[in-house]
Design a protein around this motif. Structure first.
Motif, PDB file in Angstrom:
ATOM      1  N   UNK A  28     -11.731 -20.047  31.281  1.00 28.67           N
ATOM      2  CA  UNK A  28     -10.483 -19.315  31.456  1.00 28.67           C
ATOM      3  C   UNK A  28      -9.794 -19.046  30.122  1.00 28.67           C
ATOM      4  N   UNK A  29      -9.900 -20.018  29.209  1.00 27.51           N
ATOM      5  CA  UNK A  29      -9.294 -19.786  27.895  1.00 27.51           C
ATOM      6  C   UNK A  29     -10.018 -18.683  27.140  1.00 27.51           C
ATOM      7  N   UNK A  30     -11.340 -18.639  27.272  1.00 31.08           N
ATOM      8  CA  UNK A  30     -12.089 -17.561  26.616  1.00 31.08           C
ATOM      9  C   UNK A  30     -11.690 -16.202  27.181  1.00 31.08           C
ATOM     10  N   UNK A  31     -11.539 -16.133  28.507  1.00 32.26           N
ATOM     11  CA  UNK A  31     -11.109 -14.878  29.105  1.00 32.26           C
ATOM     12  C   UNK A  31      -9.675 -14.533  28.711  1.00 32.26           C
ATOM     13  N   UNK A  32      -8.823 -15.552  28.614  1.00 31.15           N
ATOM     14  CA  UNK A  32      -7.441 -15.302  28.195  1.00 31.15           C
ATOM     15  C   UNK A  32      -7.389 -14.776  26.767  1.00 31.15           C
ATOM     16  N   UNK A  33      -8.257 -15.325  25.904  1.00 30.62           N
ATOM     17  CA  UNK A  33      -8.295 -14.829  24.522  1.00 30.62           C
ATOM     18  C   UNK A  33      -8.741 -13.375  24.478  1.00 30.62           C
ATOM     19  N   UNK A  34      -9.734 -13.034  25.292  1.00 22.10           N
ATOM     20  CA  UNK A  34     -10.182 -11.635  25.338  1.00 22.10           C
ATOM     21  C   UNK A  34      -9.070 -10.725  25.845  1.00 22.10           C
ATOM     22  N   UNK A  35      -8.332 -11.183  26.863  1.00 21.49           N
ATOM     23  CA  UNK A  35      -7.215 -10.368  27.370  1.00 21.49           C
ATOM     24  C   UNK A  35      -6.142 -10.196  26.311  1.00 21.49           C
ATOM     25  N   UNK A  62       4.823 -31.558  22.439  1.00 19.07           N
ATOM     26  CA  UNK A  62       4.132 -32.059  23.609  1.00 19.07           C
ATOM     27  C   UNK A  62       3.131 -31.088  24.189  1.00 19.07           C
ATOM     28  N   UNK A  63       3.142 -29.837  23.741  1.00 15.81           N
ATOM     29  CA  UNK A  63       2.172 -28.860  24.237  1.00 15.81           C
ATOM     30  C   UNK A  63       0.818 -29.105  23.591  1.00 15.81           C
ATOM     31  N   UNK A  64      -0.190 -28.459  24.133  1.00 17.92           N
ATOM     32  CA  UNK A  64      -1.531 -28.631  23.591  1.00 17.92           C
ATOM     33  C   UNK A  64      -1.599 -28.050  22.185  1.00 17.92           C
ATOM     34  N   UNK A  65      -2.126 -28.757  21.222  1.00 19.85           N
ATOM     35  CA  UNK A  65      -2.192 -28.243  19.848  1.00 19.85           C
ATOM     36  C   UNK A  65      -3.198 -27.103  19.727  1.00 19.85           C
ATOM     37  N   UNK A  66      -3.062 -26.366  18.624  1.00 24.98           N
ATOM     38  CA  UNK A  66      -3.997 -25.275  18.344  1.00 24.98           C
ATOM     39  C   UNK A  66      -5.340 -25.839  17.899  1.00 24.98           C
ATOM     40  N   UNK A  67      -6.405 -25.274  18.442  1.00 20.70           N
ATOM     41  CA  UNK A  67      -7.743 -25.705  18.096  1.00 20.70           C
ATOM     42  C   UNK A  67      -8.485 -24.659  17.289  1.00 20.70           C
ATOM     43  N   UNK A  68      -9.764 -24.892  17.001  1.00 20.05           N
ATOM     44  CA  UNK A  68     -10.557 -23.935  16.207  1.00 20.05           C
ATOM     45  C   UNK A  68     -10.616 -22.546  16.828  1.00 20.05           C
ATOM     46  N   UNK A  69     -10.767 -22.467  18.160  1.00 24.21           N
ATOM     47  CA  UNK A  69     -10.805 -21.153  18.807  1.00 24.21           C
ATOM     48  C   UNK A  69      -9.476 -20.427  18.660  1.00 24.21           C
ATOM     49  N   UNK A  70      -8.381 -21.171  18.707  1.00 26.81           N
ATOM     50  CA  UNK A  70      -7.063 -20.555  18.528  1.00 26.81           C
ATOM     51  C   UNK A  70      -6.909 -19.997  17.116  1.00 26.81           C
TER      52      UNK A  70
END
Length: 675
Positions: free
Chosen positions: A128-135, A265-273
């Motif tokens: 879902x994150x990959x699809x969200x990034x594409x969107x 408290x939110x999810x940190x940014x990762x390599x894909x971000x």
């Protein structure tokens, strides 16, 4: 197979599914209480199975995993037996937000009794994150760069990324970009001044600075990043990275930087971000470069449109004028000019290159320069258009030779031939243009007009009668070529000429209503007409004037050299009566030399005319001959041949113009005596 053996196989399969499957299994009874879960469920949510057994599923998963169960959907499965598949639900596991794909199926025994529901869940967060990034990337390409304004482009980046990628975003641009200058090359030694261009945040997102604030040093650190990286730098060593800094660069040029930040408290940014943030910044930087190039070209186009400066003050004896031009930003090559001519005449010019973009404005500038140069030759309007047509053809030939050097777009792709950086065609390949030229003589009200193309031309007389088509449309410059439509009109004083560059509208009825009441001031009439015209069109409104009798003197000279002395005496007497500041001896000498030249080399009738145009004076001698006068440098022993040389030495300017009846040699003299 014995019955007991079948039961043993079923138990073995069930145990294998519950103990070895990587899919979460949730068994609920008819009251939707949790009966059994496998180890995967406990691992996904970090809760021991013993704590949730017997609890209502809705309450258990909401409390321990932050998952909202659709109770109505589960009861529908119990009642109908129709399964639901691939329903997305969100929740949390230790340290991260997760997305699950859930499917529910009804459980029945061998006799058809309903036992409950089994729910399978699969972690599809990565998908879902990959699809969200594409969107998000698709949205960025659709919504960033819709205009050619740097600040609006920055705001578009904020609108795309809040809240789907960050809870607060700060876009900063260098001070040079704000001023429309070339951005500096990226350097580790120097730090450009950054100013806040756009910000955005969610309701509970981190605070953001005010627009226009200086941001370096500050939220971007002491040095701009060369690539997407967490901030503060300690986050790179494994700490939570809830802030991400990304430079806005294109081909080594630094346009600014952007800071993405998520709430605590939110999810940190990762390599894909980081990869996604770099792609968003790259898109934005390319759009900023396009916008900056457009801004610079727009400045050049505006400068070209405004050259040369208006000179209405030099034409007040012929017309009162009002100009209008409302730029539309597309780079239309429209122009209008009021050009003073000898003998108190004036040329009114309106034209437009038949394309848009920087190339069209450049072509317009060259054609406009050509009109100013050709006007010094005293050509009739249709002759001037013929020369201008030849100039347009030459520009077309030069554009064809230069077509291989078509500019590219800022993102590195090549623009199609004849297309500018904003996708608008430019006129560098084969320019064509429309142009209307009207020459008004205030002595007798004569108007010579010629037209190439279909520009607007309306004549309104003082009695209110109007002619919306005083002459037909003509071929375009650079198109079919001469002959061009032309006409000669004699207008009473106070007539109004309305000229506008070619374009859509207005309706004839609306235009005539705006031009009614010709006694109004030209500026007021121009305001009314301008409202009817589309952007990028130019308007020129001129109210004709006639010279007062006290500013004009005319004599027919007998075709005899003995009349030269009489002509000199008449000139001196008239200057004295006018109390004109021009030096009488200089004017009479120039007049006698022009009359002598006409009597010797011209043909009868010969007419001498003086025109007082403010402090300057024009002396004209007309005859029926067509021979072209030219300067001669007489030898010391020659008795004649110095007439035009004397005129050229004493006058501010001189020349000759031709008509169907012959020619007129003229000389302009200032009011300050001989030069």
């Amino acid at each position: 197979m014995p019955w007991g053996t079948e039961t043993a196989w079923g138990d073995a399969v069930l145990d294998a599914v519950f103990t070895q499957s990587d899919i979460g299994l949730h068994v609920l009874d008819t009251d939707l209480r949790i009966v059994r879960v496998n180890a995967v469920v406990a691992g996904l949510h970090g809760i021991p199975a013993t704590r949730i057994l017997g609890m209502p599923a809705v309450e258990a998963y909401a409390s321990f995993a932050g998952v909202r169960i659709d109770e109505a959907a589960l009861r529908a499965v119990l009642a109908t037996g129709r399964s639901t598949t691939d329903r997305l639900v969100s929740g949390r596991s230790p340290g991260a937000e997760r997305v699950y794909s859930a499917s529910a199926h009804r459980l029945q025994d061998g006799e058809g009794r309903v036992l409950g529901v089994v729910v399978t869940s699969t972690d599809v967060t990565d998908r879902e994150r990959a699809q969200a990034r594409l969107r998000l990337l698709h949205d960025a390409h659709e919504r960033i760069g819709t205009s050619l304004d740097v600040e609006r482009t920055a705001r578009e980046l904020v609108a795309v990324t809040v809240p789907v990628f960050a809870d607060s975003v700060v876009v900063a641009l260098t001070d040079a970009v704000f001023r429309g200058q070339d951005p500096a090359l990226q350097s580790r030694e120097t730090v450009p001044l950054l100013r806040c261009a756009a910000t955005g945040r969610t309701g509970d997102g981190p605070e953001v600075p005010e627009a226009g604030a200086v941001l370096l040093p500050g939220i971007f650190g002491e040095r701009l990043p060369t690539a997407a990286r967490p901030f503060p730098p300690a986050a790179e060593s494994g700490g939570p990275a809830t802030r991400l800094l990304v430079p806005l660069t294109v081909r080594g040029q630094i346009f600014g930087a952007v800071a993405f930040r998520r709430r605590d408290g939110a999810e940190p940014y990762g390599p894909d971000d980081r990869v996604l943030a770099a792609a968003l910044a790259s898109r934005t930087a390319s759009c900023l470069e396009n916008a900056l190039r457009y801004t610079r070209e727009h400045i050049v186009m505006t400068a070209l449109q405004s050259w040369p400066p208006p000179r209405e003050e030099a034409t007040q004896s012929a017309v009162d004028v009002a100009r209008r031009h409302r730029p539309g930003g597309s780079g239309a090559g429209s122009w209008c000019d009021v050009i003073p001519l000898p003998g108190a005449r004036v040329a009114l010019v309106v034209g437009q290159v038949e394309s848009r973009g920087p190339g069209a404005v450049a072509t317009m500038s060259r054609l406009r320069t050509a009109v100013h140069s050709l006007s010094t030759l005293d050509l009739d309007p249709h002759e001037l258009l013929a020369r201008l047509h030849a100039t347009t053809l030459r520009l077309a030939a030069e554009g064809t030779e230069a077509e291989a050097g078509t500019p590219g777009l800022a993102d590195g792709t090549a623009a199609p031939p004849g297309v500018g950086i904003d996708g608008v065609p430019y006129a560098g390949v084969h320019p064509t243009a429309g142009c209307t030229i009207a020459v008004h003589d205030p002595v007798d009200g004569r108007l010579d007009v010629a037209r190439a193309g279909a520009s607007l031309l309306v004549v309104v007389r003082p009695d209110g009668s109007a002619d919306a088509r005083p002459l037909d449309d003509g071929p375009l410059l650079g198109g079919e070529g001469p002959p061009f439509a032309c006409a000669t009109l004699f207008l009473p004083e106070g007539s109004t000429l309305c000229l506008a560059s070619a374009g859509e509208g207005p309706r004839t009825e609306d235009l005539m209503a705006a031009l009614a009441h010709p006694g109004r001031d030209p500026e007021a009439m121009a305001d009314d007409v301008e409202r009817l015209l589309a952007p990028d069109r130019v308007l020129l409104l001129a109210r004709t004037r006639h010279l007062p009798p006290g500013e004009l003197a005319e004599w027919e000279i007998p075709y005899d050299l003995s009349a030269v002395a009489t002509a000199r005496a008449q000139v001196e007497e008239r200057l004295g009566r006018w109390n004109h500041p021009a030096e009488p001896f200089t004017v009479s000498l120039v007049a006698s030399e022009l009359v002598t030249n006409a009597l010797r080399y011209g043909a009868a009738p010969v007419v001498l005319r003086l025109i007082a145009d403010g402090p300057s004076l024009t002396c004209e001698v007309s005859d029926a001959g067509q021979a072209a006068p030219h300067l001669r440098h007489a030898r010391a022993v020659d008795e004649g041949g110095r007439g035009l040389l004397i005129c050229a030495s004493l006058a501010d300017n001189w020349g000759v113009r031709y008509n169907d009846e012959g020619k007129t040699v003229w000389a302009e003299l200032g009011g300050g005596g001989p030069p």
